[in-house]
Scaffold this motif. Sequence first.
Motif, PDB file in Angstrom:
ATOM      1  N   UNK A 109       0.832  -1.204   0.000  1.00  0.00           N
ATOM      2  CA  UNK A 109       0.000   0.000   0.000  1.00  0.00           C
ATOM      3  C   UNK A 109       0.862   1.247   0.000  1.00  0.00           C
ATOM      4  N   UNK A 110       0.243   2.349  -0.427  1.00  0.00           N
ATOM      5  CA  UNK A 110       0.918   3.634  -0.264  1.00  0.00           C
ATOM      6  C   UNK A 110       0.979   3.971   1.207  1.00  0.00           C
ATOM      7  N   UNK A 111       2.081   4.519   1.635  1.00  0.00           N
ATOM      8  CA  UNK A 111       2.238   4.836   3.049  1.00  0.00           C
ATOM      9  C   UNK A 111       2.020   6.333   3.232  1.00  0.00           C
ATOM     10  N   UNK A 112       0.825   6.687   3.691  1.00  0.00           N
ATOM     11  CA  UNK A 112       0.534   8.127   3.770  1.00  0.00           C
ATOM     12  C   UNK A 112       0.305   8.571   5.213  1.00  0.00           C
ATOM     13  N   UNK A 114       2.330  10.300   8.804  1.00  0.00           N
ATOM     14  CA  UNK A 114       3.581  10.943   9.175  1.00  0.00           C
ATOM     15  C   UNK A 114       4.030  10.466  10.554  1.00  0.00           C
ATOM     16  N   UNK A 115       5.145  10.996  10.964  1.00  0.00           N
ATOM     17  CA  UNK A 115       5.810  10.531  12.168  1.00  0.00           C
ATOM     18  C   UNK A 115       4.887  10.608  13.389  1.00  0.00           C
ATOM     19  N   UNK A 151      12.055   2.945   6.801  1.00  0.00           N
ATOM     20  CA  UNK A 151      11.628   4.343   6.874  1.00  0.00           C
ATOM     21  C   UNK A 151      10.926   4.746   5.593  1.00  0.00           C
ATOM     22  N   UNK A 152       9.874   4.043   5.250  1.00  0.00           N
ATOM     23  CA  UNK A 152       9.100   4.347   4.030  1.00  0.00           C
ATOM     24  C   UNK A 152       9.946   4.240   2.770  1.00  0.00           C
ATOM     25  N   UNK A 153      11.097   3.663   2.867  1.00  0.00           N
ATOM     26  CA  UNK A 153      11.928   3.552   1.679  1.00  0.00           C
ATOM     27  C   UNK A 153      11.844   2.125   1.130  1.00  0.00           C
ATOM     28  N   UNK A 154      12.649   1.828   0.170  1.00  0.00           N
ATOM     29  CA  UNK A 154      12.601   0.523  -0.474  1.00  0.00           C
ATOM     30  C   UNK A 154      14.008  -0.042  -0.619  1.00  0.00           C
ATOM     31  N   UNK A 334       4.725  -3.597  -7.982  1.00  0.00           N
ATOM     32  CA  UNK A 334       4.535  -3.845  -6.552  1.00  0.00           C
ATOM     33  C   UNK A 334       3.823  -5.173  -6.337  1.00  0.00           C
ATOM     34  N   UNK A 618      12.324  -0.229  -9.681  1.00  0.00           N
ATOM     35  CA  UNK A 618      11.672  -1.266  -8.892  1.00  0.00           C
ATOM     36  C   UNK A 618      10.479  -0.656  -8.144  1.00  0.00           C
ATOM     37  N   UNK A 619       9.399  -1.368  -8.115  1.00  0.00           N
ATOM     38  CA  UNK A 619       8.157  -0.977  -7.406  1.00  0.00           C
ATOM     39  C   UNK A 619       7.497   0.280  -7.955  1.00  0.00           C
ATOM     40  N   UNK A 620       7.927   0.736  -9.117  1.00  0.00           N
ATOM     41  CA  UNK A 620       7.360   1.979  -9.633  1.00  0.00           C
ATOM     42  C   UNK A 620       5.896   1.796 -10.023  1.00  0.00           C
TER      43      UNK A 620
ATOM     44  N   UNK B 187       7.143   7.210   0.429  1.00  0.00           N
ATOM     45  CA  UNK B 187       6.061   6.339   0.871  1.00  0.00           C
ATOM     46  C   UNK B 187       5.001   6.158  -0.181  1.00  0.00           C
ATOM     47  N   UNK B 190       6.840   4.234  -6.023  1.00  0.00           N
ATOM     48  CA  UNK B 190       8.038   3.462  -5.710  1.00  0.00           C
ATOM     49  C   UNK B 190       9.316   4.225  -5.977  1.00  0.00           C
TER      50      UNK B 190
END
Lengths: 743, 249
Positions: A109-112, A114-115, A151-154, A334, A618-620, B187, B190
């Motif tokens: 899923x999109x991670x929307x 915040x901290x 951290x929301x990265x890949x 994805x 990747x994952x685009x 987030x 990608x």
Amino acid sequence: MEYLAKSEPKETIQEHTENLIKNYTLLKTAYPNLNVNWDMLFKACVYHDLGKMNFKFQEKIQRGKREGKEIHHGILSLAFLGTKELRKQGYTDRQIKILAHSIAYHHDRDLDYDFEELAEEIESLKTEAGKFNYQRLDVINVKKISAKYFSKNRIYMTEDTALFFEYVLLKGLLNRIDYAASAHIDVEIKNNFLLSSLNTMMEEWKMSNPVSTWNELQSFMLKNSEKNVVAIAETGMGKTEAGLLWIGDNKGFFTLPLKTAINSIYSRIATKIVAQDYQERVGLLHSDTYSEYIARTQPNEVDVDEYFSKTKQLSLPLTVCTLDQIFDFVYRYRGFESKLATLSYSKVVIDEVQMYSPDLVAYLILGLYFITKVGGKFAILTATLPSLILDLLREENIDFLPPQTFTNDNRVRHSIKVIEEKLDVNFISNLYDNNKILIICNTVKESQRVYSELVDNWHLQNVNLFHSGFIKKHRKEKEEKIIRMGDRNSPESGIWVTTQIVEASLDIDFDILVTELSDINGLFQRLGRCYRGRNIDFEGYNCFVFDGGSGDCTGVGHVIDKDIFRMSKRVLKGMEGKLKESEKMDIVKNLYTTDNLRNTEYYKMLKNNMEYVRSIEDYEMKKDEMRKRFRNINAIDVIPKIIAETYADEIEDYIIRITKTYSKEMSIEEKRKVKKDKVIARNLLREFTVSVPYHRAKDRIVDQIDINEFNFIPILNCNYSKERGVEYTKEQEANGELVDNFF
Amino acid sequence: MKAIRVKLSQDLVNYKKPASFQLKETYPLPPYSTVIGMVHNLCGFESYKEMNISVQGKHFSKVNDLYTRYEFKNGMAYDSTRHQLKVDKYGISKGISTAELLVDVELVLHIIPKDQELIEEISGALLFPKEYPSLGRREDLCVINEVKVVEVMEKELEEDVELHKNMAAYIPSALIKKESVILEGAGIGGIVSSGTRYKINKNYIIKNYGKNKCFREWQRIDVVYSSKIIVVEESTVLVDEDGNIVFAA
């Protein structure tokens, strides 16, 4: 307190996790040598859904209430990981990172968030965690995971290839196990039957013919079943058996270019070779799998839904499929991880490579690169092999045994005559003498022209036309009819005018072939429809090739690459008489070399496509986005106007069945029934459609049949008859106005 | 080690990027050289005093505004038909151009002079400035909200520290390479996101190229600008006595 992971039927987090562990054990027992860290995979299973105990999720699942913005449970699960503890157990930072990423993205899923939102949610998780008991967790600590791990990265291939592939395997297998647990099916069914099935079959052959034995090709494949192989073998050498012998008692995929071919190979493997419990052993995977399964099984004989979901989830030991069903992972969309992870312990047989268009060849090469990278194996089995493909494989540093050729040179099936003219209908009419003649044209239009002349000018009986411009219903009838007549033992006779849709894999055997030249590969495919399983036993010719004379044949420059056509024409010039299979293979090998093709459109398209796919990050892409690009569709399904009018009542009825809604009162059984009926109605409706090129349809759409808010089928203003198929006239163009939300 | 921590705010400000002409572009935060310049100016230093600077801050938005632009072209003769100022026989073109302005800037600066003896002098000059302090262009006044001498030390973090919401900073690339600092991904989608890289001016020496031709030779610092900054647990970084991370360079 009870925390649910699933509703309908209700299942607690613990129960669901236990289901995963059961499947984990199945996988580990079936493939103990799988190149994954089993301990990490186990941890991934245990922790992956703990985040579901958050209040908002529980409110939603238990009481159907939505409580504002929810942070996805995959992210919340990370708070349980206890990284310090893992480090004490000997986990490295890299391993924890892989574990965290696998859990976080197990639903992509999109991670929307915040901290602050995350911190707040984790704080409230602590309360829930206090009430949560699970014997597999000694201590439950809730703490936001360090950004060091997630951290929301890949994890990207270009940044760290080794890390990337480790991640792909772990995440992919977690997905497989999770999906299987959710669907309540087994993640893997071990292949322990194939070699013995094949041996049993051999025993049976021996009973009727004591000297039966695996032929040269088959023994070669059996001997090298641990290697990547390329084998070129002529039709009739038992390539299917050879492929199966190579797969042996392993997980295998058998890819073929065409659905019809897949269906027939599937039938053969399922009923003749495997026979027992085939629904546990062999699957069929292409875009129409579900309807194919419904059509093949008797009501109540097997659970089609279960069979289908096992197939879809790649759980079966053996799957016969199209290339696009498994090689789409090259886009690294994805959720692609599960496919590549599965292929890491599978063996892939690729049949009929010469049939693939440049874009598919590009996918194939890239796919094999990835598969061999993660430990999977491949075998290319083909009747003819362009050298170009070998060069491309070598360029990617893909390892394989030197290609082997297998022929049976005592057999000569074809004697050809090249005629340096455009396709001549008079010539055909002279050949007809109560025999079976197959005429293959390069374009639909040309086939219609030839058909008209034969019928109108020569008044021949028993002339049939078959091309892609027929609605599916008629197409199926025609296919059955041509196969019936094409049977060697059938006493029927007649003329079939067709296009390249009969080129490959249709099991037909005509007496005489008359064809336009497309290119050498295509020509040899076409030859395969004539004297398919017999030797030529007379002097003279059974195949006539018109090479267009001083000009080009129809379709050259559009559907056929101009340069390759001209090269083919040069090679064929003056060819006359018997043509051995080994000669054919040599011609293909020598013509389709990288040097010859370097400057052709074909080669450029191939290379560009490889470059394009590689350039995607990747994952685009999301999966549906990828599907659109992958298929590169520039055709649309339409219903010809006259068909829509003739069958108006039936169509109406199907629409009603498709749009039927589920009600709350329905039992699961009833819902399933409705679902099945929808699929059936949809298929029946599809029977009225024909796929036409977009540029043809563009100005001729006059109306549409609405299925629901989002789906409709356009109605095409064109001439249509069961005899001739779709035909266009200039006048119809002005009438139509395309609804412009097609793309 | 001691540092002077300065919190200040500005309303419309341009920290000019050196190579922007038609549109006077701005950096998102003042470059090191700008801060060093302000300190030196207020203190009346005549030569460079070595110091490390940490720049963190945020702005609300960005606008473009007009300003009067004077063009000094080498040896351009005065032309009375043009919109020019006359200086002897030379002409200076006067016209308008556009400048990018950051709106409502808030900054947290750490100034760490190498010579720790200077701490008192610098903090004094900031507390009691001899003229209105400006940062950016001459007209970009700043309101100094706090000047505090703080202790700065290297510390191993027990937990991740995330910069306050929307706070951005220049992070020396070396820290990112060490993986002490993680820039949080977007987030969504990608696509890799890893901040904006700049080479930021810090200080210069005047280099003589012969024939009395002297040019400034700048020391440039490789930094990443980002607003999604997490300094991870167990990494050793500079922290001030109030727990603020210091990205000194």
